[in-house]
Design an enzyme around this catalytic site. Structure first.
Site, PDB file in Angstrom:
ATOM      1  N   ARG A  32     114.229  22.751  59.360  1.00 26.66           N
ATOM      2  CA  ARG A  32     112.973  23.358  58.630  1.00 26.66           C
ATOM      3  C   ARG A  32     113.459  25.071  58.274  1.00 26.66           C
ATOM      4  O   ARG A  32     112.933  25.594  57.278  1.00 26.66           O
ATOM      5  CB  ARG A  32     112.070  22.719  59.051  1.00 26.66           C
ATOM      6  N   ASP A 140      95.134  19.552  51.698  1.00 24.99           N
ATOM      7  CA  ASP A 140      96.417  19.648  52.925  1.00 24.99           C
ATOM      8  C   ASP A 140      96.715  20.619  53.664  1.00 24.99           C
ATOM      9  O   ASP A 140      96.187  21.694  52.166  1.00 24.99           O
ATOM     10  CB  ASP A 140      97.483  18.484  51.978  1.00 24.99           C
TER      11      ASP A 140
END
Length: 273
Positions: A32, A140
């Site tokens: 990532r 979120d």
């Protein structure tokens, strides 16, 4: 990546998001991080330069990008359908008792499937009554999924879990994505029920005033340690209306974390007494 650098990244991500990255997830974290390094043109083995870049980014834009890259966003419409069956029953009870104002919070909304499922359920239950005020807050930490949620457009295969009557009533075809896949949009009355906002669940107290009749904190606490889970649940309790509902993921254990005034009424469903 050497161990000291891994620990630096792990601690930074924990401080900024509450996401607890275990040692066995090092390979996933590296992949990532490399995604962000490629985007910035940084050599893929130069992790210390990227960390320095993060530390020197005074506006904090890159840490948001990194958290977006690290976040796991798995969701679909009507996920864990027993929750929505119970929500329907409870909302019917409230409506029959004369309740006409509803506030709901989806705490880890991802790309919007959960809050739009809630909105469809609420619209279905409330539409036969007059002057019902229903609003859903969808939060979120990941900015990319919030944007997707606000767009409210989904490829046809994302609708596989949506019951046919809901699909026909609450979605409209808006075109194709590329050459093959059909795309469907949530109809405007359902979109208007939902407000999207970025929120870090690891940093309570939260800015909302509440009270919320229903809170969904599903399938996100598995990424947190007990300290973050406990703080999150305590602030969710503060924001809940008396008699309100808390839904958590079926795989999430709250043993030892619960406020004593939260009563378990079904597996993964709690109420504030």
């Amino acid at each position: 990546m050497d161990r000291a650098t891994f620990i630096k990244f792990r601690n930074l991500i924990y401080e900024q998001s509450g996401i607890n990255i275990e040692e066995k997830k090092e390979t996933l974290l590296v992949s990532r991080i490399c995604k962000r390094m490629r985007a910035l043109g940084i050599e893929l083995d130069d992790f210390k330069t990227y960390y320095k870049y993060l530390m020197e980014d005074k506006q904090g834009r890159e840490i948001v990008e990194l958290i977006d890259a690290v976040s796991t966003n798995v969701t679909h419409f009507f996920r864990e359908p027993q929750h929505f069956d119970f929500l329907s029953i409870k909302v019917d009870e409230w409506l029959k008792q004369g309740k006409r104002k509803f506030r709901l919070w989806c705490a880890a909304c991802s790309t919007g499937e959960e809050p739009y499922t809630v909105a469809m359920i609420m619209h279905e239950r409330c539409s036969q009554y007059q002057s019902v005020d229903c609003k859903i807050l969808a939060t979120d930490i990941c900015t990319k999924v919030l944007k997707k949620g606000e767009e409210a457009e989904y490829e046809e295969d994302k609708l596989d879990s949506v019951p046919l009557k809901y699909r026909q009533k609450y979605f409209k075809r808006i075109g194709k994505n590329g050459a093959t896949k059909k795309v469907y949009g949530i109809i405007e009355p359902i979109k208007k029920m939902v407000t999207f906002a970025r929120l870090n669940l690891a940093t309570p107290p939260f800015p909302m005033s509440g009270p919320f009749d229903v809170i969904f904190i599903r399938n996100v606490m598995i990424y947190f340690d007990n300290a973050v889970r406990s703080a999150l649940l305590n602030d969710a309790y503060r924001l809940m209306a008396k008699g309100g509902l808390l839904f958590v993921g079926h795989s999430e254990s709250l043993a030892g974390l619960l406020n004593t005034e939260l009563k378990r009424i079904l597996p993964s469903v709690y109420t504030k007494e």
